[in-house]
Design a protein around this motif. Structure first.
Motif, PDB file in Angstrom:
ATOM      1  N   THR A   1      -4.171  -6.949  -1.437  1.00  0.00           N
ATOM      2  CA  THR A   1      -3.792  -5.674  -2.060  1.00  0.00           C
ATOM      3  C   THR A   1      -3.038  -5.875  -3.382  1.00  0.00           C
ATOM      4  OG1 THR A   1      -2.876  -3.479  -1.578  1.00  0.00           O
ATOM      5  CG2 THR A   1      -1.600  -5.363  -0.814  1.00  0.00           C
TER       6      THR A   1
ATOM      7  N   ALA B   1      -5.275   1.480  -1.272  1.00  0.00           N
ATOM      8  CA  ALA B   1      -4.151   1.623  -0.349  1.00  0.00           C
ATOM      9  C   ALA B   1      -4.678   2.280   0.922  1.00  0.00           C
ATOM     10  CB  ALA B   1      -3.059   2.488  -0.969  1.00  0.00           C
TER      11      ALA B   1
ATOM     12  N   ASP C   1       0.829  -1.213   0.000  1.00  0.00           N
ATOM     13  CA  ASP C   1       0.000   0.000   0.000  1.00  0.00           C
ATOM     14  C   ASP C   1       0.864   1.264   0.000  1.00  0.00           C
ATOM     15  OD1 ASP C   1      -2.100  -1.716   0.120  1.00  0.00           O
ATOM     16  OD2 ASP C   1      -3.012  -0.885   1.917  1.00  0.00           O
TER      17      ASP C   1
END
Ligand code: FE2
Length: 385
Positions: A147, A153, A105
């Motif tokens: 992710t 993020a 992220d």
């Protein structure tokens, strides 16, 4: 022995390689790059063997590199800004994130802020809309966040303690290699898988879900139910890691399509106020109480996924207590029994967390959910101290 084939597919903006040979197969995407900034945490990239594999690829392709290894869990905008400075000073043409959600992220935000010349905070506050980013490779080291296949993020704005999520960038290339999961600790194994479990439940229950989201979520939940306990007992078993990684990856697609719900909304407040609280642990502490609310309002959608945990559940709002119990029992069966007080929460910190998370909680409410005041939420959380 199960079929542990390596495969490749494209989703969103990401070409994803999944399986034990994923790293080798992804290599061609870096051909032509000259200078890569490797973004990682202190240890996991080394311990897992991922860093060595990446360095070998960079050597073969004569790509210069610099390593930034200061990302911690629950990363802050200051960390992201530091990465942007590193990208500038090194003159990087690519960024390779080796880590879990915090690392990937941070790299997504940095790759975007660098390419567009804006502040990371502007994305977290949805003031800026991301349209381009520096070439980003995500080497995923946990089976939790998803992710590596979504555009989101999350980072914390230190001065206000707000932990905010935003849509910035799909990694261009992602590597899901189960051999990098073999060194995850018992608690990382548990917390990251529980995060994936809540991605499944919350995306399925979200009104934005669809048949594909609910199917992916059910499959992810089945795999987590089937394999989490054995991964905790036998951490170096590649087959269980492969299945848990598959679960978290498909749950990542589910949240990318449908988003999360009030449990994630509230958890971000809790770990914003107490950064030592691991995201997955926070979700699992509050989840069984709040799933009851979701089950009572959207029983069919919640049941579609939760029946993987308890086949005796019915798609009826009357089963909401039973659904909460099923979730709690599953978590206990894998050894999870933490409470908010284990992380130093008290009444005052709960109030602070509810205050901080309220906009997120509120934005994830959907029609039909009972009207709740901050005081109502505080009183539920108080029972979890
Ligand atoms: Fe999550």
């Amino acid at each position: 022995m199960a079929d542990l084939k390596t495969f490749r597919f494209v989703y969103g903006g990401t070409t994803l390689y999944f399986g034990p040979e994923a790293t080798e197969k992804a290599k061609d995407h870096l051909v032509g790059k000259k200078r890569s900034l490797i973004v990682t945490g202190k240890r996991s990239a080394k311990d897992s063997g991922a860093l060595d594999d990446v360095l070998k690829v960079l050597d073969e392709l004569s790509i210069e590199r610099k390593i930034y290894d200061k990302v911690r869990f629950n990363p802050t905008v200051e960390i992201v800004e530091e990465i942007v400075e590193e990208l500038n000073s090194f003159g990087a043409d690519s960024i390779i994130a080796i880590g879990g959600g915090s690392v990937i992220d941070s790299a997504k935000l940095a790759a975007t802020a660098f390419a567009e010349g804006r502040k990371p905070e502007e994305y977290l506050r949805w003031i800026a809309r991301a349209s381009k980013h520096l070439f980003l490779v995500a080497v995923n080291l946990t089976h939790g966040t998803g992710t590596e296949v979504d555009r989101y993020a999350v980072a914390t704005i230190t001065r206000t303690k707000e932990k905010l999520g935003t849509a910035v960038a799909y990694p261009d290339v992602s590597i899901d290699n189960p051999k990098y999961m073999l060194t995850l600790s018992k608690s990382q194994t548990m917390f990251t898988s529980l995060d994936a479990l809540y991605h499944s439940l919350e995306s399925a229950v979200n009104p934005a879900s669809n048949v594909m989201v609910r199917d992916l979520s059910r499959v992810a939940t089945e795999k987590i139910r089937e394999h989490l306990k054995s991964a905790i007992e036998r951490p170096r078993d590649i087959e269980t890691r492969y299945m848990l990684l598959y679960a978290s990856m498909v749950a990542g697609i589910a949240i990318d399509m449908a988003g999360t719900s009030i449990i994630h909304g509230l958890e971000h407040g809790l770990s914003g106020v107490v950064p030592e609280l691991e995201h997955g642990a926070g979700l699992a502490i509050i989840g069984p109480e709040f799933i009851k609310l979701l089950y009572s309002v959207r029983p069919t959608e919640t049941w579609e996924v939760m029946r993987a945990l308890d086949p005796s559940l019915r798609p009826s709002p009357d089963d909401y207590e039973k659904a909460g119990e099923a979730l709690r029992r599953f978590q206990e069966s894998v050894g999870f029994n933490l409470r908010l007080s284990d992380y130093g929460f008290n009444e005052q910190k709960i109030r602070e967390a509810v205050e901080v998370s309220w906009p997120l909680y509120d934005s994830r409410r959907f029609p039909g959910l009972p009207e709740m005041s901050k005081e109502d939420v505080v009183s539920i959380l108080r029972k979890l101290l």
